[in-house]
Design a protein around this motif. Sequence first.
Motif, PDB file in Angstrom:
ATOM      1  N   SER A   1      33.114 -26.884  29.300  1.00 27.79           N
ATOM      2  CA  SER A   1      34.283 -26.030  29.167  1.00 27.79           C
ATOM      3  C   SER A   1      33.823 -24.605  28.902  1.00 27.79           C
ATOM      4  O   SER A   1      32.672 -24.373  28.539  1.00 27.79           O
ATOM      5  CB  SER A   1      35.203 -26.506  28.042  1.00 27.79           C
ATOM      6  N   GLY A   2      34.726 -23.664  29.095  1.00 28.72           N
ATOM      7  CA  GLY A   2      34.436 -22.279  28.772  1.00 28.72           C
ATOM      8  C   GLY A   2      34.217 -21.362  29.948  1.00 28.72           C
ATOM      9  O   GLY A   2      34.059 -20.148  29.759  1.00 28.72           O
ATOM     10  N   GLY A   3      34.197 -21.904  31.155  1.00 27.40           N
ATOM     11  CA  GLY A   3      34.011 -21.064  32.321  1.00 27.40           C
ATOM     12  C   GLY A   3      35.227 -20.196  32.576  1.00 27.40           C
ATOM     13  O   GLY A   3      36.288 -20.378  31.982  1.00 27.40           O
ATOM     14  N   GLY A   4      35.053 -19.237  33.468  1.00 28.67           N
ATOM     15  CA  GLY A   4      36.153 -18.350  33.792  1.00 28.67           C
ATOM     16  C   GLY A   4      35.697 -17.162  34.596  1.00 28.67           C
ATOM     17  O   GLY A   4      34.571 -17.119  35.093  1.00 28.67           O
ATOM     18  N   LEU A   5      36.584 -16.197  34.720  1.00 35.26           N
ATOM     19  CA  LEU A   5      36.325 -14.977  35.466  1.00 35.26           C
ATOM     20  C   LEU A   5      36.091 -13.832  34.499  1.00 35.26           C
ATOM     21  O   LEU A   5      36.928 -13.566  33.626  1.00 35.26           O
ATOM     22  CB  LEU A   5      37.510 -14.658  36.380  1.00 35.26           C
ATOM     23  N   VAL A   6      34.957 -13.170  34.648  1.00 33.02           N
ATOM     24  CA  VAL A   6      34.628 -12.023  33.812  1.00 33.02           C
ATOM     25  C   VAL A   6      34.079 -10.910  34.678  1.00 33.02           C
ATOM     26  O   VAL A   6      33.737 -11.112  35.842  1.00 33.02           O
ATOM     27  CB  VAL A   6      33.601 -12.373  32.712  1.00 33.02           C
ATOM     28  N   GLN A   7      33.991  -9.741  34.095  1.00 34.79           N
ATOM     29  CA  GLN A   7      33.427  -8.596  34.786  1.00 34.79           C
ATOM     30  C   GLN A   7      31.961  -8.425  34.428  1.00 34.79           C
ATOM     31  O   GLN A   7      31.486  -8.934  33.413  1.00 34.79           O
ATOM     32  CB  GLN A   7      34.194  -7.324  34.432  1.00 34.79           C
ATOM     33  N   THR A   8      31.258  -7.720  35.260  1.00 31.50           N
ATOM     34  CA  THR A   8      29.851  -7.442  35.013  1.00 31.50           C
ATOM     35  C   THR A   8      29.650  -6.864  33.614  1.00 31.50           C
ATOM     36  O   THR A   8      30.378  -5.972  33.191  1.00 31.50           O
ATOM     37  CB  THR A   8      29.305  -6.467  36.058  1.00 31.50           C
ATOM     38  N   GLY A   9      28.676  -7.416  32.910  1.00 26.39           N
ATOM     39  CA  GLY A   9      28.355  -6.945  31.577  1.00 26.39           C
ATOM     40  C   GLY A   9      29.027  -7.708  30.455  1.00 26.39           C
ATOM     41  O   GLY A   9      28.644  -7.548  29.293  1.00 26.39           O
TER      42      GLY A   9
END
Length: 118
Positions: free
Chosen positions: A7-15
């Motif tokens: 669990s814990g995945g998702g969409l994030v931005q660079t950095g």
Amino acid sequence: QVQLVESGGGLVQTGESLRLSCASSGRSFSVFDMGWFRQVPGKEREFVASSSSTGSTSYADSVKGKFTISRDNAKNTVVLQMKSLKPEDTAVYYCASKVRSRSSYDYWGQGTQVTVSS
């Protein structure tokens, strides 16, 4: 059978950072070596990090210094803390476990998607 759930995945931005968790329903969690792997469609699954049953850790060169693996035997969990994420880190991340004497990992979770946008 050992069952692993990430669990814990998702969409994030660079950095940005993400924290992936893997919960095990198997018995005697502390005797297993635990690992994190990732895979991109069309490519081989690659090693990311591992934590042995004795607590020693290892990392792929590509993630050294920015990913950290840890385990909590009392909670039957292993965590991958990812920081300074980049688009090349985009993949499905899997946790896995094996008995120390085994040469390859025997049990795998279903995977969790990590997407890093630029």
